[in-house]
Motif scaffolding. Structure first.
Motif, mmCIF file in Angstrom:
data_model
loop_
_atom_site.group_PDB
_atom_site.id
_atom_site.type_symbol
_atom_site.label_atom_id
_atom_site.label_comp_id
_atom_site.label_asym_id
_atom_site.label_seq_id
_atom_site.Cartn_x
_atom_site.Cartn_y
_atom_site.Cartn_z
ATOM 1 N N UNK A 254 4.086 -99.046 26.947
ATOM 2 C CA UNK A 254 4.344 -98.997 28.090
ATOM 3 C C UNK A 254 5.588 -98.172 28.689
ATOM 4 N N UNK A 255 6.888 -98.413 28.517
ATOM 5 C CA UNK A 255 8.043 -97.755 28.782
ATOM 6 C C UNK A 255 7.513 -96.371 28.206
ATOM 7 N N UNK A 256 6.966 -96.357 27.647
ATOM 8 C CA UNK A 256 6.239 -94.516 27.116
ATOM 9 C C UNK A 256 5.450 -94.042 28.241
ATOM 10 N N UNK A 257 4.483 -94.363 28.807
ATOM 11 C CA UNK A 257 3.898 -94.231 29.131
ATOM 12 C C UNK A 257 4.152 -93.942 30.464
ATOM 13 N N UNK A 258 5.489 -95.038 30.893
ATOM 14 C CA UNK A 258 6.036 -94.725 32.427
ATOM 15 C C UNK A 258 6.652 -93.367 32.377
ATOM 16 N N UNK A 259 6.883 -93.253 31.491
ATOM 17 C CA UNK A 259 8.488 -91.674 31.509
ATOM 18 C C UNK A 259 6.992 -90.312 31.461
ATOM 19 N N UNK A 260 6.102 -90.718 30.846
ATOM 20 C CA UNK A 260 4.973 -89.759 30.522
ATOM 21 C C UNK A 260 5.155 -89.209 31.934
ATOM 22 N N UNK A 261 4.336 -90.334 32.891
ATOM 23 C CA UNK A 261 3.633 -90.400 33.401
ATOM 24 C C UNK A 261 4.753 -89.597 34.825
ATOM 25 N N UNK A 262 5.754 -90.232 34.733
ATOM 26 C CA UNK A 262 6.834 -88.976 35.996
ATOM 27 C C UNK A 262 6.919 -87.950 35.510
ATOM 28 N N UNK A 263 6.616 -87.823 34.301
ATOM 29 C CA UNK A 263 7.170 -86.372 33.676
ATOM 30 C C UNK A 263 6.027 -85.696 34.222
ATOM 31 N N UNK A 264 4.106 -86.080 33.858
ATOM 32 C CA UNK A 264 3.287 -85.004 34.099
ATOM 33 C C UNK A 264 3.254 -84.811 35.522
ATOM 34 N N UNK A 265 3.489 -85.763 36.102
ATOM 35 C CA UNK A 265 3.697 -86.048 37.930
ATOM 36 C C UNK A 265 5.136 -85.796 38.796
ATOM 37 N N UNK A 266 5.495 -84.452 38.328
ATOM 38 C CA UNK A 266 7.045 -84.584 38.533
ATOM 39 C C UNK A 266 7.435 -84.326 40.026
ATOM 40 N N UNK A 267 6.318 -83.595 40.269
ATOM 41 C CA UNK A 267 5.956 -82.497 41.489
ATOM 42 C C UNK A 267 6.061 -83.775 42.990
ATOM 43 N N UNK A 268 5.274 -85.076 42.551
ATOM 44 C CA UNK A 268 5.299 -86.200 43.412
ATOM 45 C C UNK A 268 7.105 -86.409 43.922
ATOM 46 N N UNK A 269 8.071 -86.347 42.645
ATOM 47 C CA UNK A 269 8.987 -86.917 42.257
ATOM 48 C C UNK A 269 10.099 -86.229 43.855
ATOM 49 N N UNK A 270 9.644 -85.192 44.905
ATOM 50 C CA UNK A 270 10.343 -84.497 46.231
ATOM 51 C C UNK A 270 10.160 -85.153 47.115
ATOM 52 N N UNK A 271 9.491 -86.178 46.992
ATOM 53 C CA UNK A 271 8.738 -87.208 48.310
ATOM 54 C C UNK A 271 9.453 -88.541 47.790
ATOM 55 N N UNK A 272 9.860 -88.705 46.785
ATOM 56 C CA UNK A 272 10.293 -89.944 46.586
ATOM 57 C C UNK A 272 11.669 -90.180 47.251
ATOM 58 N N UNK A 273 12.139 -91.786 47.904
ATOM 59 C CA UNK A 273 12.979 -91.250 47.608
ATOM 60 C C UNK A 273 14.731 -91.625 47.759
ATOM 61 N N UNK A 274 13.948 -93.321 46.568
ATOM 62 C CA UNK A 274 14.839 -93.484 45.716
ATOM 63 C C UNK A 274 14.009 -94.113 44.498
ATOM 64 N N UNK A 275 14.753 -93.858 43.081
ATOM 65 C CA UNK A 275 14.341 -94.094 41.793
ATOM 66 C C UNK A 275 13.943 -94.766 41.259
ATOM 67 N N UNK A 276 14.889 -95.554 41.254
ATOM 68 C CA UNK A 276 14.922 -96.986 41.769
ATOM 69 C C UNK A 276 13.691 -97.623 41.671
ATOM 70 N N UNK A 277 13.187 -97.677 42.186
ATOM 71 C CA UNK A 277 11.717 -97.921 43.781
ATOM 72 C C UNK A 277 10.900 -97.155 43.060
ATOM 73 N N UNK A 278 10.629 -96.826 43.034
ATOM 74 C CA UNK A 278 9.765 -95.524 42.009
ATOM 75 C C UNK A 278 9.560 -96.160 40.815
ATOM 76 N N UNK A 279 10.522 -96.086 39.954
ATOM 77 C CA UNK A 279 10.474 -96.799 37.982
ATOM 78 C C UNK A 279 9.711 -98.034 38.624
ATOM 79 N N UNK A 280 10.223 -98.649 39.240
ATOM 80 C CA UNK A 280 9.656 -100.572 39.929
ATOM 81 C C UNK A 280 7.753 -99.985 39.624
#
Length: 145
Positions: free
Chosen positions: A57-83
């Motif tokens: 699951x942890x591996x999938x979290x980071x794969x998902x974040x990297x694969x959809x990294x363009x969405x990170x432009x609108x993320x305000x808090x990394x902590x919330x997004x990771x959660x």
């Protein structure tokens, strides 16, 4: 899932880090991964209680974040997004476990009293082999169930 505390571990401000990752900066992603993976692992482990499934699951979290990294432009808090990403993948894991358990139960229900003719015995052996393969493919805790 309990909230993950990451601010003290991050190398620089969340928004800057998120923008760098969104732009494809692998070193920023690596820093974020190394600063947060233990917290994500611990949070997921609280619910999943299985090391192999938690690592997956942890591996999938980071794969998902990297694969959809363009969405990170609108993320305000990394902590919330990771959660949120972690929580959703934990839910997906439990849904998958439930479906696999139901499948194994249905397969077991379909096993019927053997008839002594050769064709039926061959069919029964093949079905038992399929059931064993399906059970073997499950993670250890699911096999116990």
């Amino acid at each position: 899932m309990k909230s993950v505390r990451l601010h003290s571990m991050l190398p620089y401000h969340d928004k800057t880090l998120l923008q760098r990752i969104a732009n494809g900066d692998e070193s920023a992603f690596s820093r974020m991964y190394h600063a947060t993976n233990r917290s994500i692992y611990n949070a997921v482990m609280v619910y999943v209680k299985n090391e192999d499934a938690t690592r997956e699951i942890v591996q999938l979290v980071y794969i998902k974040i990297w694969n959809s990294r363009q969405k990170l432009f609108v993320v305000e808090r990394l902590e919330d997004y990771l959660f949120i990403v972690s929580r959703n993948l934990v839910f997906d894991h439990f849904k998958k476990m439930t479906l696999e358990t139901r499948l194994v139960s249905r397969l077991k229900e379909q096993v019927y009293e053997p008839v002594n003719d050769a064709a039926t015995q061959i069919h029964e052996k093949e079905l038992n082999k399929l059931i064993q393969e399906a059970v073997s493919a499950l993670p250890p805790r699911q096999r116990e169930a």
